[in-house]
Structures are given as structure tokens and as C-alpha cells.
Design a protein around this motif. Structure first.
Motif, short mmCIF file in Angstrom:
data_model
loop_
_atom_site.label_atom_id
_atom_site.label_comp_id
_atom_site.label_asym_id
_atom_site.label_seq_id
_atom_site.Cartn_x
_atom_site.Cartn_y
_atom_site.Cartn_z
N LEU A 59 -12.06 31.18 -0.37
CA LEU A 59 -11.48 32.50 -0.09
C LEU A 59 -11.10 33.21 -1.38
O LEU A 59 -10.95 34.42 -1.42
N THR A 83 -18.80 33.75 1.53
CA THR A 83 -18.67 34.05 2.96
C THR A 83 -19.50 33.06 3.78
O THR A 83 -19.01 32.47 4.76
N ARG A 86 -17.93 29.62 3.69
CA ARG A 86 -16.76 29.47 4.58
C ARG A 86 -17.21 29.27 6.03
O ARG A 86 -16.61 28.52 6.78
N PHE A 92 -10.63 26.31 8.54
CA PHE A 92 -9.32 26.81 8.13
C PHE A 92 -8.35 26.83 9.30
O PHE A 92 -8.73 27.25 10.40
N PHE A 94 -4.91 28.81 9.32
CA PHE A 94 -4.05 29.60 8.46
C PHE A 94 -2.61 29.52 8.90
O PHE A 94 -2.29 29.10 10.01
N VAL A 100 -8.14 35.39 17.60
CA VAL A 100 -8.43 36.78 17.91
C VAL A 100 -7.82 37.07 19.29
O VAL A 100 -8.18 36.42 20.26
N LEU A 115 -20.91 34.31 14.47
CA LEU A 115 -20.60 35.13 13.30
C LEU A 115 -21.82 35.43 12.44
O LEU A 115 -21.78 36.29 11.58
N SER B 279 -7.31 40.59 13.14
CA SER B 279 -8.44 39.82 13.67
C SER B 279 -9.66 39.96 12.77
O SER B 279 -10.38 38.98 12.53
N LEU B 282 -9.19 37.83 9.79
CA LEU B 282 -9.39 36.42 10.16
C LEU B 282 -10.89 36.10 10.25
O LEU B 282 -11.36 35.09 9.71
N LEU B 283 -11.63 36.98 10.90
CA LEU B 283 -13.06 36.73 11.08
C LEU B 283 -13.79 36.71 9.74
O LEU B 283 -14.68 35.89 9.51
N ARG B 284 -13.40 37.63 8.86
CA ARG B 284 -14.00 37.62 7.52
C ARG B 284 -13.67 36.30 6.82
O ARG B 284 -14.50 35.71 6.16
N ALA B 285 -12.42 35.85 7.01
CA ALA B 285 -11.98 34.63 6.32
C ALA B 285 -12.74 33.40 6.82
O ALA B 285 -12.99 32.48 6.05
N ILE B 286 -13.10 33.39 8.09
CA ILE B 286 -13.82 32.22 8.57
C ILE B 286 -15.33 32.43 8.49
O ILE B 286 -16.10 31.70 9.11
N ALA B 288 -17.38 35.54 8.62
CA ALA B 288 -18.19 36.65 9.14
C ALA B 288 -18.52 37.57 7.99
O ALA B 288 -17.64 37.96 7.23
#
Ligand SMILES: Nc1ncnc2c1ncn2[C@@H]1O[C@H](COP(=O)(O)OP(=O)(O)O)[C@@H](O)[C@H]1O
Ligand SMILES: [Mg+2]
Lengths: 230, 373
Positions: A59, A83, A86, A92, A94, A100, A115, B279, B282-286, B288
Motif C-alpha cells: 500500500l 495494485t 495487493r 488485509f 484494516f 462495503v 475486482l 468503500s 477499501l476496494l482500491r486497497a484490496i 481494485a
């Protein structure tokens, strides 16, 4: 499972420039986490725990040093490569937002496989099966169709753990996974984390400032002012 | 796909309201568009849908048939101008008419001495006039075979016209309209005004000689005859009094819609993008990619606009079959498609602000949510 380390950090340094001042968040950090090892990372607030996890999880990029995760040297990855890294290689959980809110427990797991943008039917089917399996293991089978708002704090945390395991990661990073839970529930969650990791032979770093949790870890690593002391 | 659709399903009411609002706006746009077309057609349909390519008014006529007079000298100049092929006299006036036992009403009669040159372009029923006393009438106003009496001065026998053909969009100045030969027109005029002697044409209709274009002929007539105001059929229609004003008023309305629709969608998506910033982070972090989240946003905009357009068209279509009041509303597929494309484009454009926010998300923020560090 594998004998090669899940994480190898060598001489990692991270600094932030705030106004004229340089803040050293992580300094000359060396850390090796074995392929199926669970490491508890303990240190006071502001000591650099989150920074270390962020760097290990792609990150954040280190200002200096080498970071190798699951055999891949990610030190010089572009943000696009990070990206993808990850998404495919780390899990992760957090400290704050993990789910979501407009997706159910099941969908919060499924979304990981969605994704990429488009995906084959086959992969989708695998993801559905894997989601069911994980929810079952985490004791959430009957909560699969609940939205996060309909779950308790402990249940939410379990969904987050499932989410982190969806992509079959080399390394899972838990940043204070129990901070929002009471001590009894926190204990349960950490035990669950341990069981899940050991079942899979997956490596993990669990950040905490709660000493009681450390007995679930294989090893405890202390950090203070950005410096690791074993 | 997954994200976009799930989110919409979880927030059906919210997205449904937006779709309904866009649908209503689309309906209003299409309705106003049809209203404008309908209005303009009833103003100048008779001019647009007659066959003479060039119409010559007198210069002081302000581009109305009835206000124009062509004296013999001017007529000679017009007929002699370069590029003029066939030409014909044209007279038009509004009369009081009576059909059977019905009450009196108004009708415009357009008479010409060359019914080959000046005729309604397409008939929807019946045939063309073959003898004096026969006419093609605007459909919706006349029945085939109707005997129309032109009410004259007291004591004068009414002139009679039989409707032998009907044509669509043939009104002039929102008045029922009859196309006849010049003798029929003259008979109608005599009934009203028995003392009248010589009758000057109101306008000259012109067809270009072989090889000349309507524009060129109009220009050549205007250059040799300073008192003439020669216009192509399209210009004559567009320059009729009132047409420009109607267009302008509607353009203001369309402009407003053109602002409201993207403003509505733009704000809506900006608000929900801000609301779900956590959200998205979060999605970018995991893992996306930003492009995946951006695609999801655009997909939602596309779906909302698409549904909104469908609702709008769905509301408008039945109305276009029935019309409102005396005005017929057309379902003009080209206009509907053009508006759809334009609104879809504007909708997507309006999502730019949200898109920028999505692309700017820094995934590291996921480690420092509310209450952390
Ligand atoms: N984005 C940032 N900008 C400036 N300083 C930061 C930033 N992120 C972290 N720091 C600083 O780096 C140090 C380590 O932070 P962090 O890794 O979050 O600590 P911990 O997780 O152990 O509480 C702290 O002094 C913190 O203030
Ligand atoms: Mg922290």
C-alpha cells in the motif's frame, strides 16, 4: 506451507515530510516472516506498526530498503503493479473500514474475485464455492446474506478475515484486529485467526498493543519509534 | 459489473427516483420537441409541403402570402430572370366557410394557375383536383368528399368547393387549408367581394430551369427584381413570421433541459461517490484498479440514463399516438435518437467530477479510517 519466507524486509526506511520536518516512521527495519509463521507485532501508538504493514502489503512504498513478499521483490513496483499485487498476493484486515456496506457478507468476499473487471465463468464458480467454504469455517453460513449493518462487531471482523483470505494470499496483515472488540471477543477472534492461518499454512502479521494476544503467535516482534527489536 | 449492479440493487429507491426524474425530463423534452414541430407545421405546413421550389413575394410583404402583391411589371421581371423554368401565379386568402349544417369557420384557400407546379407533395387520401371547384384539403380539418361553401357577402351566392383529396401537414397559420386552381380561388373571392375587378397574384411560384439550383434561381430573381423577395421553399417556411420566435422560445427551453439533466445526474453521482468514499478506498486497497471503479461508475451512469430514456420514450410514445388538443404530435424516431444520444453524452460528461474523485483515491487512506492515527 512453503519453506521460503512469506516476507523479507531489509533495511526498510520510511520517512514523511511534514512541513519542514522529516518524520521517520520506520527506520532500518529488518524482518523475516516464515512461510507459515504468525508474527505478533507489538508497539505503542505511533511506533510504525501500520506503516510496516502498509509497506509489506504494497500500500506504501519504502523510502529505502528491500521488500520481498512470497518471493516477489516489490520494492520497485509501479503503483499499478502494487495494485495487482495487493489483489493477488496479500490479505488485509484494516483497523477501521473493512466491509462495503452495500454488499452482504457473501458479496464482501465475492467482490475480491470481481475486482479484476471481467472474469471467466469458471473463476466465478470457484469464487462462489470458496466463499461458501470460508463463511462456513468462520461460522457465518447463516449470516451470508446479511449486510454489514446487520452484523455484530465480532461477526463483521470475521467477514473481514474471510475477505482477506479469499485470494489465497502469501501473507495476511491484521492491523489491530481486536481494537474495536471487548477482550473476550478479541481473544476469540485472534484464536480464529490463528486457526485459519495454521489450517492453510499461511503467514500472518498481527498488529496489536495487547500483550495477552501474543501467546497465539509463533513469535513476537516489538517496534518502537520505527525501530524493530526482536 | 458486480459492484455497479449490486449497489443499484441495494439502493433501488434512490436509483429509481433518479431514473424517474430523468424519465420525466426526457418525456418533457420529447413532448416539447414534438410540440415545436407540430406548431411550426401548423404555421407553415402548406408552404413546406407544396411542390414549388421557389416562392417570390413582394419585398414589402414580410414573407406572408396574404401580405404580398405582385404587379405585372414585377411578374415580368421574375419570369424573365435567369434560371427560371416553369412559373405560376399564386393567390391566397382566408375565407369564412361552412360545411353542411356546421357553423361558420375559417379556412385558407391557396389557388394557382399551375396545379402541376404548386400542389401538396403527397396526398394521404383521394386524388388531385381535375376541374374547377375541386380542392385538396388539410387532413384532420376536412373529410374526403366534403362540400365546402365559401360564405359570401349578404345576397351573394356562396362559392362551393368539393374536397377530392387530403394531405398531411397542410395548414397555413394554424388554419384549415384548401389547395385549388385559380378559377376556384377567384370564384371564392368574388363571392366575398363581387365588385372586385382585376386580381393581382400574391406570389409567383417558380421551378428552376434544368440544371439550376433553387438557391441560385432565388438569388438571380432577387438581383434582377429589387421589389421581389424570392425564397427557396425551406427559407420561405423558416422565414415566415413567428417561426423564428417559436424556435427561439423552444431553444431556450431545450437549453434549460440540457443543463438540468446533466446537473441532476452529475450531482447525484457526486453525492453517492462522496458517500461511499470509504468503500471505494477499501476496494482500491484490496487491489481494485482505479479503472475498474471508474468503469463501474460509468456503467451506473449508463444504466440510469438508459432506463431514464426508456421511461421518457415509453411515456411519450402513447401520447404521440393520440396528440394533444388539435395538435398532432409526431413520434419522430430521428429526434428521439438524437436526444437520446445527446442526453447520454451529457450524462456521462456530468459524471466527470465523480470520476475525478474516484481516480484520485489514495488506497493508503484505508489504513487510517475514522478514529485511526
Ligand atoms: N501520512 C503521514 N504523514 C505524516 N506522518 C505520518 C503519516 N503516516 C504516519 N505518520 C507518522 O508515522 C509514525 C508511525 O505511524 P503509524 O505507522 O501509523 O504508527 P502505529 O500504527 O504504530 O500507531 C507516526 O509518528 C505517525 O504520526
Ligand atoms: Mg496503526
Amino acid at each position: 506451507m512453503s519453506s521460503s519466507p512469506a516476507l523479507r524486509m531489509e533495511g526498510v526506511r520510511k520517512t514523511y515530510q511534514v512541513a519542514d520536518e522529516e518524520i521517520v516512521a520506520l527506520d532500518r527495519a529488518d524482518l523475516v516472516v516464515g512461510g507459515d509463521e504468525i508474527v505478533a507485532l507489538i508497539g505503542p501508538s505511533g511506533s510504525g506498526k501500520t506503516t510496516l504493514c502498509s509497506i509489506a502489503g504494497g500500500l506504501l512504498t519504502a523510502s529505502q530498503g528491500t521488500v520481498v513478499v512470497g518471493g516477489n521483490d516489490i520494492s520497485d513496483y509501479t503503483s499499478r503493479q502494487l495494485t495487482d499485487f495487493r489483489r493477488t498476493s496479500v490479505g488485509f484486515v484494516f483497523q477501521s473500514v473493512n466491509l462495503v456496506p452495500f454488499l452482504t457478507a457473501r458479496e464482501n468476499l465475492l467482490v475480491v474475485s470481481e475486482l479484476v473487471g471481467r472474469g471467466g465463468r469458471r473463476r466465478r464458480k470457484d469464487a462462489v464455492a470458496r466463499t461458501a467454504e470460508l463463511l462456513d469455517e468462520l461460522g457465518l453460513a447463516d449470516r451470508a446474506d446479511n449486510l454489514p449493518a446487520q452484523l455484530s462487531g465480532g461477526q463483521r471482523q470475521r467477514v473481514a478475515i474471510g475477505r482477506a483470505l479469499m485470494n489465497g494470499p502469501d501473507l495476511v496483515l491484521f492491523d489491530e484486529p481486536t481494537s474495536a472488540l471487548d477482550s473476550q471477543l478479541g481473544d476469540q477472534v485472534v484464536k480464529l485467526i490463528r486457526d485459519e492461518m495454521k489450517d492453510r499454512g499461511t503467514a500472518a502479521i498481527i498488529v496489536t498493543h495487547d500483550d495477552r494476544i501474543t501467546h497465539y503467535a509463533d513469535r513476537t516482534v516489538r517496534i518502537e519509534d520505527g525501530r524493530i527489536s526482536a | 459489473m458486480f459492484l455497479a449492479l449490486r449497489e443499484m440493487r441495494r439502493a433501488v429507491v434512490r436509483f429509481g427516483l433518479l431514473v424517474a426524474a430523468i424519465g420525466l425530463l426526457v418525456f418533457l423534452i420529447l413532448f416539447q420537441q414534438a410540440l415545436q414541430d407540430g406548431l411550426l407545421t401548423s404555421f407553415v405546413g402548406a408552404i413546406r409541403n407544396q411542390s414549388a421550389p421557389v416562392l417570390v413575394y413582394s419585398v414589402d410583404a414580410q414573407r406572408t402570402l396574404q401580405g404580398s402583391t405582385i404587379p405585372p411589371e414585377l411578374e415580368r421581371q421574375v419570369r424573365g430572370a435567369e434560371g427560371v423554368g416553369r412559373s405560376a401565379r399564386l393567390n391566397q386568402s382566408t375565407f369564412t366557410i361552412r360545411i353542411g349544417e356546421e357553423g361558420d369557420s375559417d379556412a385558407a384557400i391557396i389557388g394557382t394557375d399551375d396545379q402541376e407546379l404548386v400542389r401538396p407533395t403527397t396526398l394521404t387520401a383521394g386524388r388531385r383536383p381535375e376541374r374547377e371547384g375541386e380542392a385538396v384539403g388539410s387532413d384532420g380539418d376536412f373529410r374526403l368528399g366534403a362540400r365546402v361553401a365559401v360564405v359570401g357577402s349578404p345576397g351573394v351566392r356562396p362559392a362551393e368547393v368539393t374536397v377530392v383529396g387530403l394531405a398531411e401537414d397542410l395548414q397555413l397559420s394554424v388554419t384549415p387549408t384548401l389547395f385549388t386552381d385559380l378559377d376556384t380561388f377567384r370564384a371564392a373571392s368574388m363571392a366575398v367581394n363581387p365588385g372586385a375587378t382585376a386580381m393581382l397574384p400574391n406570389a409567383i411560384a417558380v421551378a428552376p430551369a434544368d440544371g439550376a439550383s433553387a438557391e441560385r434561381v432565388a438569388a438571380s430573381i432577387n438581383s434582377v427584381a429589387p421589389d421581389a423577395d424570392a425564397l427557396t421553399r425551406g427559407d420561405a417556411a423558416d422565414n415566415s413570421p413567428g417561426v423564428a420566435q417559436v424556435r427561439q422560445s423552444f431553444q431556450v427551453i431545450f437549453l434549460l433541459y440540457g443543463l438540468v439533466v446533466p446537473l441532476l445526474t452529475g450531482l447525484f453521482f457526486l453525492i453517492i461517490t462522496l458517500q461511499k468514499a470509504g468503500s471505494l478506498t477499501l476496494l482500491r486497497a484490496i487491489g481494485a484498479r482505479a479503472s475498474v471503479l471508474a468503469g463501474s461508475l460509468l456503467l451506473q451512469v449508463g444504466i440510469v440514463m438508459g432506463l431514464g430514456l426508456a421511461v421518457g420514450v415509453g411515456l411519450f410514445y402513447p401520447l404521440s399516438r393520440t396528440g394533444v388538443g388539435g395538435l398532432s404530435l409526431r413520434f419522430d424516431a430521428t429526434a428521439v435518437l438524437a436526444w437520446s444520444a445527446l442526453l447520454l453524452g451529457l450524462g456521462l460528461l456530468s459524471a466527470l467530477a465523480s470520476l475525478r474523485r474516484v481516480l484520485r483515491i489514495d488506497p493508503i487512506e484505508a489504513t487510517s479510517g475514522p478514529g485511526v492515527r
